[in-house]
Design a protein around this motif. Structure first.
Motif, PDB file in Angstrom:
ATOM      1  N   PHE A  68     -17.066  27.172 -81.757  1.00 50.57           N
ATOM      2  CA  PHE A  68     -15.861  26.658 -81.087  1.00 50.57           C
ATOM      3  C   PHE A  68     -16.284  25.355 -80.964  1.00 50.57           C
ATOM      4  CE2 PHE A  68     -15.464  31.107 -80.631  1.00 50.57           C
ATOM      5  CZ  PHE A  68     -13.922  31.341 -81.087  1.00 50.57           C
ATOM      6  N   HIS A  69     -15.327  24.272 -80.742  1.00 46.40           N
ATOM      7  CA  HIS A  69     -15.216  22.975 -79.884  1.00 46.40           C
ATOM      8  C   HIS A  69     -14.487  23.493 -78.411  1.00 46.40           C
ATOM      9  CE1 HIS A  69     -16.474  20.358 -82.906  1.00 46.40           C
ATOM     10  NE2 HIS A  69     -15.338  20.628 -83.976  1.00 46.40           N
ATOM     11  N   ARG A  70     -15.115  23.307 -77.422  1.00 48.47           N
ATOM     12  CA  ARG A  70     -14.645  23.567 -76.124  1.00 48.47           C
ATOM     13  C   ARG A  70     -14.074  22.494 -75.282  1.00 48.47           C
ATOM     14  NH1 ARG A  70     -18.639  27.175 -77.672  1.00 48.47           N
ATOM     15  NH2 ARG A  70     -18.292  29.492 -77.340  1.00 48.47           N
ATOM     16  N   SER A  71     -13.150  22.588 -74.516  1.00 49.51           N
ATOM     17  CA  SER A  71     -12.510  21.412 -73.625  1.00 49.51           C
ATOM     18  C   SER A  71     -11.792  22.196 -72.408  1.00 49.51           C
ATOM     19  CB  SER A  71     -11.665  20.405 -74.521  1.00 49.51           C
ATOM     20  OG  SER A  71     -10.465  21.105 -74.934  1.00 49.51           O
ATOM     21  N   GLY A  72     -11.372  21.127 -71.787  1.00 44.99           N
ATOM     22  CA  GLY A  72     -10.646  21.828 -70.457  1.00 44.99           C
ATOM     23  C   GLY A  72      -9.169  22.216 -71.055  1.00 44.99           C
ATOM     24  N   SER A  73      -8.721  21.984 -72.047  1.00 42.74           N
ATOM     25  CA  SER A  73      -7.324  22.658 -72.566  1.00 42.74           C
ATOM     26  C   SER A  73      -7.537  23.833 -73.168  1.00 42.74           C
ATOM     27  CB  SER A  73      -6.692  21.404 -73.250  1.00 42.74           C
ATOM     28  OG  SER A  73      -7.616  20.990 -74.538  1.00 42.74           O
ATOM     29  N   GLY A  74      -8.796  24.173 -73.801  1.00 38.57           N
ATOM     30  CA  GLY A  74      -8.969  25.470 -74.460  1.00 38.57           C
ATOM     31  C   GLY A  74      -9.908  25.162 -75.423  1.00 38.57           C
ATOM     32  N   VAL A  75     -10.093  25.979 -76.471  1.00 37.52           N
ATOM     33  CA  VAL A  75     -10.838  25.773 -77.667  1.00 37.52           C
ATOM     34  C   VAL A  75     -10.424  25.710 -79.024  1.00 37.52           C
ATOM     35  CG1 VAL A  75     -12.515  27.209 -76.355  1.00 37.52           C
ATOM     36  CG2 VAL A  75     -10.681  28.488 -77.917  1.00 37.52           C
ATOM     37  N   ARG A  76     -11.100  25.326 -80.002  1.00 38.05           N
ATOM     38  CA  ARG A  76     -10.668  25.154 -81.188  1.00 38.05           C
ATOM     39  C   ARG A  76     -11.865  25.443 -82.329  1.00 38.05           C
ATOM     40  NH1 ARG A  76     -11.454  19.844 -83.632  1.00 38.05           N
ATOM     41  NH2 ARG A  76     -11.905  18.425 -81.952  1.00 38.05           N
TER      42      ARG A  76
END
Length: 286
Positions: free
Chosen positions: A51-59
């Motif tokens: 996963f790419h993780r960020s404050g808006s979620g994961v992709r």
């Protein structure tokens, strides 16, 4: 020998579909921190960042997309094993996408019968325009979707639907206006293109008085008498009228089923088979 935990794979699939650890945690009944730790543990097991993780979620990363294909294949195989060993009972979960007008017209009867036939299948629903459903299928955030197609004679079509003009009256005065106000969905939608093409071919002047992908919004503006809208005939509520006088004819479109996988899970296949068999002869329930 490294063994894959199927329960962990199912959690991974749900995180991938929702794009959110917090939403997936609600769905699987775990805390957000526990599910996040599970995903890190899975990454350690497969030796790749999934996963790419960020404050808006994961992709999903490229490795995550690749791993998801294998994970869903294993989960589908597990569902098939349980279905085979348990006779006719099919277990598992399936996510269905559907445009809002079809959901109002057809889904109550379709889903009531499907859930009665398959009580052990967990069903999730997403209502969105066809233009939004196809990306969700591509990202495997949906298993199967009812979509609109422009060619009603396509081999994939399981039902045909006619577009109709609708208004608060059968013969509204605004039909005689020099410039007819219309309430339509977004420009990428089939009803928008059908309405604009029909008006253009008939050399009728029009303006977009209201634009929205919300079926409720289109129906509300038609009820107000402020504009004429376009709906599929099956989705016309009883208090609105189909307008035929003074407006050009609209085309017929097709309704088709699309799957996210070439080899859908047993639950997705069961849902698709039920819809394919029942939808062609179904009368509207709206």
């Amino acid at each position: 020998m490294r063994l894959l935990d199927l329960a962990l794979l199912r959690s991974f699939s749900i995180v991938a579909r929702t794009g959110s650890i917090s939403l997936a945690a609600l769905e699987v009944g775990r805390t957000q921190s526990a599910l996040s730790m599970q995903m890190h543990r899975l990454e350690d097991q497969v030796g790749h960042t999934l996963f790419h993780r960020s404050g808006s979620g994961v992709r999903l990363t490229a490795s995550g997309e690749k791993f998801l294909v294998h994970a869903e294949a294993l989960l589908a195989r597990q569902d098939e094993v349980w279905a085979d060993m348990g006779g006719t009972t099919i277990r598992g979960s399936v996510s269905l996408g559907c445009p809002e007008d079809y959901s109002i017209a057809f889904l109550p009867e379709l889903l009531r019968d499907f859930c009665a036939l398959h009580p052990d299948i967990e069903l999730r629903m997403v209502c969105a325009p066809t233009s939004d459903l196809r990306p969700l299928l591509h990202r495997r955030q949906l298993d199967v979707a009812l979509v609109s197609v422009a060619d009603p004679e396509s081999s994939e079509v399981i039902r045909k639907e006619s577009f109709v003009w609708v208004a608060s009256e059968a013969a509204p005065a605004i039909v005689d206006h020099a410039v007819i106000p219309l309430a339509l969905s977004a420009p990428v939608s089939l009803d928008y293109r059908a309405a604009c093409d029909a008006m253009g071919a008939a050399n009728r002047r029009y303006r977009i008085a209201f634009a929205s992908n919300s079926l409720a919004g289109l129906i509300a503006i038609a009820r107000s008498g402020h504009a004429i809208s376009v709906l599929t005939r099956s989705a016309v509520p009883p208090d609105l009228h189909v307008v035929s006088r003074g407006l050009p004819p609209l085309p017929t479109i097709g309704v088709a089923l699309e799957f996210s996988e070439q080899r859908p899970s047993s639950a997705a296949r069961a849902l698709g088979a039920h819809i394919g068999a029942a939808l062609p002869g179904l009368h509207k329930t709206a």
